[in-house]
Scaffold this active site. Structure first.
Site, short mmCIF file in Angstrom:
data_model
loop_
_atom_site.label_atom_id
_atom_site.label_comp_id
_atom_site.label_asym_id
_atom_site.label_seq_id
_atom_site.Cartn_x
_atom_site.Cartn_y
_atom_site.Cartn_z
N HIS A 270 66.08 93.95 109.79
CA HIS A 270 65.67 95.10 110.60
C HIS A 270 66.06 94.87 112.06
CE1 HIS A 270 61.87 93.76 112.67
NE2 HIS A 270 61.69 93.00 111.60
N ASP A 282 61.82 88.42 116.27
CA ASP A 282 61.45 89.46 115.30
C ASP A 282 62.00 90.81 115.74
OD1 ASP A 282 60.27 90.90 113.30
OD2 ASP A 282 58.28 90.89 114.20
N GLU A 314 61.40 99.44 110.70
CA GLU A 314 60.71 98.48 109.83
C GLU A 314 59.31 98.21 110.34
OE1 GLU A 314 59.35 94.42 108.52
OE2 GLU A 314 59.64 95.24 110.53
N GLU A 315 59.20 98.11 111.66
CA GLU A 315 57.90 97.78 112.25
C GLU A 315 56.88 98.91 112.09
OE1 GLU A 315 57.16 94.96 113.03
OE2 GLU A 315 58.85 93.85 113.89
N ASP A 343 64.46 88.33 107.89
CA ASP A 343 63.51 88.86 108.86
C ASP A 343 62.80 87.69 109.53
OD1 ASP A 343 61.61 90.20 110.29
OD2 ASP A 343 60.80 91.34 108.60
N HIS A 443 55.03 89.71 117.72
CA HIS A 443 54.62 91.04 118.15
C HIS A 443 53.99 91.03 119.54
CE1 HIS A 443 54.53 93.21 113.98
NE2 HIS A 443 55.70 92.66 114.26
#
Length: 511
Positions: A270, A282, A314-315, A343, A443
């Site tokens: 992603h 990420d 994707e998130e 990922d 994140h």
């Protein structure tokens, strides 16, 4: 590289074939071409893009669009055929007026919003009056929580009458699964009700996330659910006055010029990050690694076609990969022989996790589709041969392999850890810090260019190059889901060619 390719391809006699593993030779040669320093150049570009666009590369943002443009330009220049597919995602959900739930038969009764029931967030708007149909509820309610499987299986809806409102008890599986099954059965609306144990009797307010069901959805108390289930033929009016504002982004798909069109090796990562930061580990790391692999394979003639996917949104719930797979015909799905997912492959406090295709760890979701075990074994063999450690990780549904597995496509890949905590045993095996997250910036705003383990990036990028190249030449261990269709197709052209020459050889399953 040319020498490495020419030598094994020249070894065509049975004797030499038995002593030289040609795909392994080719794949190993490719690992020397894919270097961590070049992968880091792509990561640096992603960081520059994020810095210039509000600090992030989230789906629907200028940073994401610029990331896609960068990758697409690189791939086009290398000779790939690139295309984009549209991805929708929810920007916001708003309820404009209170929902209505009224029993109209066998008696008139109005339930109170907020006390007897609540609107499920992301519900579509709608005003439906229809008969309620109870779906496999456990009545009287069970003593143990998470006992009811109501609506979790397609078979629960055997005998469901399309156009009715499905009454679904809370229980073992996600609400979204229950609603999905209800939609497939033709429901005009859904009323969930709480399962009934202490602490699980009031209406539960939650977001079902999926906004495309197209019918109103509410959550009722146990008492209301039992009341509606009490009399056959109960009819209700269910009204939700709400709407979701939809955003749009894109996936990027790149097909190689080489290989059989009906034999696709698909590799994905992603491209989007979260709004909080630049998303370098990420998932800039996975995207950069497969981009560099694609660039190095661009001019290498492969037996099977390569398809690289850079997923959007994707998130936001695997939306890019989910919508891509959903948009394929069955024939197109069958051409994808396997899917490799990457990922997060450079977590600062990394562990080399390999997706557990054979369920040898006996944890979580179970084995992947036939062929997934063989993918895991190929990665295991690669790392073991180089005396590098690895562990299994469950197919827990948190990344883009999910829609492929759901459609029977064998999958595998590498993951170096997110918010999970490294154990003492893992620290002894892989190095790093026990008791700390695999990625302390998961994140978060600090997921920038310094948030990678360069050694892990180098090591895993080479493994990605190896597996991609190996399968580009050898799919013998991967079951051919389309074999029966091709056999049927071949039989018809054989008869056709008997009368009309060679034209029949061009026949293939329709898209």
């Amino acid at each position: 590289m040319a020498t490495a390719l020419a030598l094994p391809l020249a070894l065509t006699t049975p004797a030499s074939a038995s002593t030289v593993d040609v795909p392994d030779v080719l794949a190993t040669a490719m690992t020397y071409q894919v270097k961590g320093k070049n992968v880091q150049k792509h990561l640096q570009k992603f960081q520059e893009i994020a810095t210039a666009n509000g600090g992030n590369r989230a789906a629907g943002s200028p940073g994401y669009d610029a990331s896609l443009a960068y990758v697409q330009d690189k791939l086009r220049r290398a000779g790939y055929t690139t295309s984009t597919t549209d991805v929708e995602f929810p920007l916001s959900w708003e309820e404009f007026s209170p929902a209505v739930l009224q029993q109209t038969a066998p008696e008139a009764k109005t339930y109170t919003v907020g006390t007897d029931f609540v609107t499920v967030h992301s519900s579509a708007g709608g005003d439906v009056t229809a008969e309620v149909q109870v779906v496999d509820a456990v009545i009287p309610t069970p003593e143990t929580p998470n006992t009811s499987t109501a609506g979790c299986e397609d078979a629960d809806f055997d005998g469901f009458v399309p156009g009715r409102i499905a009454l679904l008890q809370r229980g073992t599986c996600p609400f979204v699964d229950k609603a999905t099954n209800a939609k497939e059965a033709g429901a005009a609306g859904v009323i969930f009700f709480n399962e009934g144990q202490p602490g699980r009797t009031d209406p539960l307010e939650f977001d079902i996330v999926e906004w495309r069901f197209g019918f109103p959805i509410v959550m009722a108390s146990t008492a209301v659910g039992l009341d509606l289930a009490d009399s056959p033929g109960t009819t209700v009016r269910l009204k939700v006055d709400a709407a979701t504002t939809v955003g749009r982004t894109k996936n990027l798909i790149a097909d190689s010029r080489w290989g059989k069109k009906g034999e696709i090796v698909m590799v994905g990562a992603h491209l989007d990050g979260v709004p909080e930061g630049a998303g370098i580990n990420d998932n800039g790391s996975g995207s950069a690694a497969i981009l560099e692999t694609a660039l190095k394979l661009a001019k290498v003639p492969t037996k099977h076609k390569l398809r690289f996917a850079f997923w959007g949104a994707e998130e936001l719930g695997l939306l890019g990969s989910e919508q891509y797979v959903a948009g394929l015909s069955q024939a197109e799905k069958d051409k994808i022989r396997l899917y490799l997912n990457f990922d997060m492959v450079a977590s600062p406090n990394d562990v080399t996790f390999l997706y557990d295709g054979d369920d040898s760890d006996a944890e979580g979701a179970g084995a992947g589709p036939a062929g997934s075990a063989e993918i895991e074994k190929l990665f295991e063999k690669y790392y073991a041969k180089r005396r590098l450690g690895f562990e299994g990780t469950d197919f827990d549904g948190r990344s883009d392999y999910g829609p492929f597995i759901a459609n029977g496509i064998p999958s595998g890949g590498i993951f170096t850890g997110a918010e999970g905590i490294k154990t003492e045993e893992q620290a002894a095996k892989f190095g790093g810090t026990a008791g700390a997250p695999y990625d302390p910036c998961y994140h978060a705003a600090c997921d920038g260019i310094t948030n990678i383990n360069a050694a892990a990036l180098e090591r895993n990028s080479k493994a990605i190059a190896y597996a991609t190249t190996f399968y580009a030449y050898d799919l013998s261990t991967i079951p051919d889901r389309n074999a029966a269709a091709r056999a049927k197709s071949a039989a018809a052209p054989a008869a056709h060619a008997h009368a009309h020459g060679k034209d029949g050889k061009h026949a293939e399953p329709a898209k």
